[in-house]
Each structure stands twice: as structure tokens, then as C-alpha cells.
Design an enzyme around this catalytic site. Structure first.
Site, PDB file in Angstrom:
ATOM      1  CG  HIS A 172       2.876   7.807   7.444  1.00 35.96           C
ATOM      2  ND1 HIS A 172       2.505   9.093   7.768  1.00 35.96           N
ATOM      3  CD2 HIS A 172       1.717   7.198   7.106  1.00 35.96           C
ATOM      4  CE1 HIS A 172       1.190   9.233   7.640  1.00 35.96           C
ATOM      5  NE2 HIS A 172       0.695   8.088   7.252  1.00 35.96           N
ATOM      6  CD  GLN A 175       1.924  -6.293   1.611  1.00 33.96           C
ATOM      7  OE1 GLN A 175       1.137  -6.534   2.512  1.00 33.96           O
ATOM      8  NE2 GLN A 175       1.817  -5.217   0.855  1.00 33.96           N
ATOM      9  CG  HIS A 207      -5.603  -2.145   3.087  1.00 36.48           C
ATOM     10  ND1 HIS A 207      -4.435  -2.701   2.624  1.00 36.48           N
ATOM     11  CD2 HIS A 207      -5.214  -1.050   3.810  1.00 36.48           C
ATOM     12  CE1 HIS A 207      -3.401  -1.985   3.043  1.00 36.48           C
ATOM     13  NE2 HIS A 207      -3.843  -0.972   3.761  1.00 36.48           N
ATOM     14  CD1 TRP A 213       1.291   5.655  -2.742  1.00 39.70           C
ATOM     15  CD2 TRP A 213      -0.414   4.904  -3.990  1.00 39.70           C
ATOM     16  NE1 TRP A 213       1.588   5.926  -4.065  1.00 39.70           N
ATOM     17  CE2 TRP A 213       0.564   5.475  -4.847  1.00 39.70           C
ATOM     18  CE3 TRP A 213      -1.568   4.360  -4.551  1.00 39.70           C
ATOM     19  CZ2 TRP A 213       0.410   5.519  -6.237  1.00 39.70           C
ATOM     20  CZ3 TRP A 213      -1.715   4.395  -5.942  1.00 39.70           C
ATOM     21  CH2 TRP A 213      -0.739   4.965  -6.763  1.00 39.70           C
ATOM     22  CG  ASN A 214       3.366   2.331   1.487  1.00 33.21           C
ATOM     23  OD1 ASN A 214       4.274   2.936   0.925  1.00 33.21           O
ATOM     24  ND2 ASN A 214       2.723   2.834   2.535  1.00 33.21           N
ATOM     25  CB  SER A 215      -0.696  -2.759  -0.173  1.00 34.76           C
ATOM     26  OG  SER A 215      -0.318  -2.965   1.174  1.00 34.76           O
ATOM     27  CD  GLU A 219       4.822  -2.863  -0.433  1.00 32.39           C
ATOM     28  OE1 GLU A 219       5.453  -2.082   0.296  1.00 32.39           O
ATOM     29  OE2 GLU A 219       3.995  -3.688   0.014  1.00 32.39           O
TER      30      GLU A 219
HETATM   31  N1  UDP Z   1       3.130  -4.908   5.450  1.00 31.35           N
HETATM   32  C1  UDP Z   1       3.989  -5.957   5.753  1.00 31.35           C
HETATM   33  N2  UDP Z   1       3.455  -7.070   6.309  1.00 31.35           N
HETATM   34  C2  UDP Z   1       2.141  -7.233   6.575  1.00 31.35           C
HETATM   35  C3  UDP Z   1       1.266  -6.159   6.254  1.00 31.35           C
HETATM   36  C4  UDP Z   1       1.797  -5.012   5.688  1.00 31.35           C
HETATM   37  O1  UDP Z   1       5.194  -5.862   5.531  1.00 31.35           O
HETATM   38  O2  UDP Z   1       1.759  -8.281   7.093  1.00 31.35           O
HETATM   39  C5  UDP Z   1       3.687  -3.675   4.855  1.00 31.35           C
HETATM   40  C6  UDP Z   1       3.330  -3.541   3.390  1.00 31.35           C
HETATM   41  O3  UDP Z   1       4.312  -4.174   2.595  1.00 31.35           O
HETATM   42  C7  UDP Z   1       3.262  -2.035   3.194  1.00 31.35           C
HETATM   43  C8  UDP Z   1       2.907  -1.490   4.577  1.00 31.35           C
HETATM   44  O4  UDP Z   1       3.128  -2.546   5.504  1.00 31.35           O
HETATM   45  O5  UDP Z   1       4.528  -1.530   2.789  1.00 31.35           O
HETATM   46  C9  UDP Z   1       1.462  -1.063   4.699  1.00 31.35           C
HETATM   47  O6  UDP Z   1       1.267   0.130   4.025  1.00 31.35           O
HETATM   48  P1  UDP Z   1      -0.049   0.409   3.178  1.00 31.35           P
HETATM   49  O7  UDP Z   1       0.076   1.787   2.631  1.00 31.35           O
HETATM   50  O8  UDP Z   1      -0.283  -0.654   2.192  1.00 31.35           O
HETATM   51  O9  UDP Z   1      -1.233   0.296   4.217  1.00 31.35           O
HETATM   52  P2  UDP Z   1      -1.482   0.927   5.684  1.00 31.35           P
HETATM   53  O10 UDP Z   1      -0.866  -0.025   6.633  1.00 31.35           O
HETATM   54  O11 UDP Z   1      -0.839   2.283   5.711  1.00 31.35           O
HETATM   55  O12 UDP Z   1      -2.970   0.964   5.782  1.00 31.35           O
END
Ligand code: UDP
Length: 458
Positions: free
Chosen positions: A20, A338, A353, A356-358, A361
Site C-alpha cells: 500500500h 526489486q 506471486h 499488483w505492484n510487482s 513493475e
Molecule cells: N518488494 C521489494 N523487495 C522485495 C520484495 C518486494 O522492494 O524483496 C516491493 C515490490 O517492488 C513491490 C512491493 O514490495 O513494490 C510488494 O507489493 P506487491 O503488491 O507486489 O505484493 P504484496 O507485498 O502487497 O503482496
């Protein structure tokens, strides 16, 4: 920054989860670059992780125009939060009064809030803003198809939810593609209630903004009769992934990445490394961790694997002897940068997984995927990546065996199908960049939102 009476001050409210905070911080950056002063108000449960050990500050500046503040979410270090329902319940009980107090404190300090934006976990912000006479918009931080899906199923009889839904512009959605939290078998009851509340309050919001872009999710996919028309302002991801390497690097990671990730990637040939990460929340069961581990080993590909131990534990669950066995082939880290990893030339594919952010990205980085959705909106995002954008394959069965992991890695990295996925991923990258370029769809929508901020409030 001292604020004059003319300054617009927008408060963005979000839960203190990495998934978030990241899009909200990027949104904050886009607004701040247009001269708007921003307070990101987030739940106190994240205070320690966001401020890091030893930092006693109650607020901090992410950059000159963006400040973080915390409001109480009823979290108590002596009584850790049990699950999503527990967390949402506490947030709803404690949040409104505490956030109202914060808004008042800011007013007293000369930082009067002139506009509020809520994210989906805090629909009560809409009532708070109404009570204060401050305009409020919603920032939807998942994919728009999920927004449309929830709207339809939550406005139907819940028993009908298993009926496959048809969305124009999407393949037929099968039950395994549905977001898990609205399913009748979900044990989380509070989330559907919270979303129902959110949809009921939409009459009181000025705009609904979406973290997506028109070229990726055209209106026909998510729009339903009676639903607020969304303005898509995404992808709200670091600008470095969108072709602006010199833009300020805004980030607030809740975990620390070891320093060797990028130098290790530098040592690998171009297009050779499999990146594996399940985001900030999901943790694989032990048996699945074991199969994943041996699958990576027998793939014989270089890999970087983020294994985040569960909360209150340091146990990674990796099989005995695994780390020694893959020395020279791969590294396992508790967290990584990441965005830098995804944009590194050594990368071949991302086993993700599908948070939505991944998802955004990897789309913007043009990196093909092996989709391994776990829960919530991830199955729908996986369907989107694999069946609509055609940038990868999906691990589907309940327990994914080591052979299946190996097979999928080979499929995405070698041969004709892999070449097609790579080409599709490269097209996605261009699409993402075009949306945020000058006169691009998201840029125009962002300007419309900024105009609304400027036209409204004191
Ligand atoms: N992320 C990161 N390093 C990691 C794992 C995740 O910077 O080792 C960041 C990734 O770039 C993304 C966020 O954490 O922006 C995870 O958000 P996402 O919606 O993908 O998954 P969630 O963690 O909410 O399940």
C-alpha cells in the site's frame, strides 16, 4: 515546509503494508512534483518498520514536500495482530478518531488539510472528510478488473459468486482466476464488508483514481453500470522503471536488503537470472519451499530468491544443505531492491506471486513471468499477465513440484515460446512508458486530478 494560506495540502491515507505504501508514495511524488504539499498518513503498526530501529521521530520527510505521519490502528505490540480480519477490525475501531486528531494537530501547526485521498482499507476516511468539509477521492491500488469484479459480486447474491463472470475484453474468468477474498469459502469476512461499505460511500467521493493505465485496462474491462468512472493514473511505480532514471528515487522499504544483490547480478551474463519473490506478505508452506528450492537447483539457472521469514521468526524453512548446494548458482536474501533487480540486464524472468505492484513493475520492466499467485487479487493478476498480456506461464497445481518449477523456468527462458513472451513483454514496457509520457493517458488523468485539488477546498 511552512505553508501559506494558498498552499494545497493533500493527505493520502493508507494502511502500513509495503504493497500500500509503495504506490501511495509514488502518487505522493507525482503530486509533490506539481508543487502540492503531501502528508502520507499511515497506520501506527508500520511505525517501527518504516522509521527503522532507533529512530524516535513521530513523522519524517520522504522529501521536501512529502511528510509521513502515523495514526493509531489499535495495534498493540503485546497483542500482535492475528490476521487480516483482526487488523481491519482494529483499524476501523481506532482509526477514525485518531486520524481526526491528527488532522486537527496539523491544522494547529498551520498545515491545514485541504483535500483527502483514501485507499481501500480505510473507507471511513470518506465520512471523516465529509464531516470536516474537505473533498475526498479514492485511490484504488489493485487492478481495475478486480475493482469491477468486487463491485459485481458484492452487489449480487453471494451464493452466485461461483458463477463465471464475463468481462468484455477479458477471457472467460474461471473460479481459479477470481480474487480469493470475496469467495464464499473465504474465512475473511471483514474484507467483503469493508468493500461493500466503500462502494456505498462512492457517492461522497470526488474522483475514483486507479493504479493502472488505459492501454493496459481499457474501461470495458472493469466498468459496470452504477460504478463511478475511474481515472487511471498509473502505473504508480518508481519513475526509474518508466524511462526517467534521473527522477527522485522515492522509497520507504520496511525491510533491509543486503548490499550484495546488485553486485551479484552484475557478475552474471545478460538475460541469465531467474528472480523469485512472493512480495512482502506471502510465505510458502514448508513443503512448497522445499520443492521450490530443489526446482531452482535442478533448473541449473542462476537465481536470486527472496525468502522473507514469517513475522516473529528467523526460520526460512529452506531444506538442509540447500544453500551450500547452490553456492555459485544462486543467492537467497530476506529482501531486495526489486525495482533495481527487475531493471538489471542480467534478468531473464520473474517468478512472482503477482501482487499488483510487482505485476506493474514487471510489465514496465518488460520482464517475462512465471506467475505463482497465492491469494487475494493475485489469481486475477496472474490471469491478466498470462492470458491477456501473454508475457508468461502460470504455476497452477496446489503443490508445485520441483519438476514443474524446472519445466516452467525452461519454458519462459528458452525456445520459440520464450521469444514470443519476451517480445510481448517488450511491447508492455513501451505501453507503460507511453501512458506516463507528456500527453499520455495517465499523465492527462493526473493533471485532471491536480486541477480538482486546485479548484477545491480552501
Ligand atoms: N518488494 C521489494 N523487495 C522485495 C520484495 C518486494 O522492494 O524483496 C516491493 C515490490 O517492488 C513491490 C512491493 O514490495 O513494490 C510488494 O507489493 P506487491 O503488491 O507486489 O505484493 P504484496 O507485498 O502487497 O503482496
Amino acid at each position: 515546509m511552512e505553508m501559506g494560506s494558498e498552499t494545497k495540502h493533500v493527505m493520502l491515507v493508507c494502511y502500513a503494508a509495503q504493497g500500500h505504501i509503495n504506490p501511495v508514495l509514488q502518487f505522493a511524488g507525482r503530486l509533490a512534483s506539481r508543487g502540492i504539499s503531501i502528508t502520507v498518513a499511515t497506520a501506527a503498526i508500520g511505525r517501527q518498520r518504516i522509521l527503522k530501529d532507533g529512530d524516535k521521530a513521530t513523522a519524517f520527510e520522504a522529501d521536501g514536500n512529502i511528510k509521513f505521519e502515523f495514526f493509531s490502528d489499535g495495534s498493540d505490540p503485546l497483542m500482535p495482530i492475528k490476521d487480516l480480519d483482526d487488523c481491519l477490525g482494529r483499524l476501523e475501531r481506532e482509526g477514525p478518531e485518531s486520524l481526526a486528531g491528527l488532522v486537527e494537530d496539523l491544522r494547529v501547526q498551520g498545515r491545514k488539510v485541504t483535500y483527502m485521498v483514501t485507499t481501500p482499507f480505510t473507507p471511513w476516511v470518506i465520512d471523516l472528510a465529509k464531516g470536516l468539509g474537505v473533498p475526498c477521492s479514492l485511490l484504488w491500488i489493485q487492478c481495475c478488473a478486480v475493482y469491477g469484479y468486487y463491485y459485481r459480486v458484492l452487489h449480487r447474491n453471494r451464493a452466485e459468486m461461483e458463477v463465471p463472470l464475463t468481462f468484455p475484453g477479458l477471457p472467460h474468468l474461471k473460479p481459479e482466476d477470481f480474487p480469493t477474498l470475496a469467495s464464499p469459502s473465504s474465512t475473511y469476512n471483514r474484507f467483503p464488508l469493508l468493500l461493500t461499505q466503500l462502494y456505498e460511500k462512492l457517492g461522497d467521493v470526488k474522483m475514483v483514481l486507479g493504479n493502472s493505465f488505459n492501454e493496459l485496462e481499457p474501461e470495458e474491462i472493469w466498468f459496470a453500470e452504477g460504478l463511478h468512472l475511474m481515472k487511471l493514473v498509473g502505473p504508480l511505480i518508481p519513475q526509474a522503471l518508466l524511462g526517467c532514471p534521473t527522477a527522485p528515487r522515492l522509497r520507504k522499504d520496511m525491510w533491509v536488503a543486503p548490499s550484495n544483490c546488485l553486485s551479484w547480478l552484475d557478475s552474471k551474463p545478460e538475460g541469465s537470472v531467474v528472480y523469485v519473490s512472493l512480495g512482502s506478505v506471502s510465505v510458502l508452506p514448508p513443503k512448497q519451499t522445499e520443492e521450490m528450492a530443489w526446482g531452482l537447483k535442478i533448473s541449473r539457472r542462476a537465481f536470486i530468491w527472496v525468502v522473507k521469514p514469517p513475522e516473529n521468526s528467523s526460520e526460512t524453512g529452506l531444506p538442509e544443505g540447500f544453500l551450500e548446494g547452490v553456492e555459485g548458482q544462486g543467492i537467497v536474501v530476506p529482501w531486495c531492491p526489486q525495482v533495481e533487480v527487475l531493471s538489471h540486464p542480467s534478468l531473464a524472468c520473474f517468478l512472482t506471486h503477482c501482487g499488483w505492484n510487482s505485476t506493474l513493475e514487471t510489465v514496465a520492466a518488460g520482464v517475462p513471468v512465471i506467475a505463482f499467485p497465492q491469494w487475494t487479487d493475485q489469481p486475477t493478476n496472474a490471469m491478466f499477465l498470462v492470458d491477456v498480456l501473454r508475457v508468461g506461464v502460470r504455476l497452477k497445481v496446489d503443490l508445485v513440484t520441483r519438476d514443474e518449477v524446472e519445466r516452467c523456468i525452461a519454458e519462459v527462458t528458452d525456445g520459440e515460446k520464450a521469444t514470443e513472451m519476451k517480445k510481448a513483454a517488450a511491447r508492455c514496457k513501451e505501453m507503460a512508458r507511453a501512458s506516463v509520457a507528456k500527453c499520455g493517458s495517465s499523465e492527462r488523468n493526473m493533471q485532471a486530478f491536480v486541477d480538482d485539488i486546485m479548484d477545491n477546498g480552501p
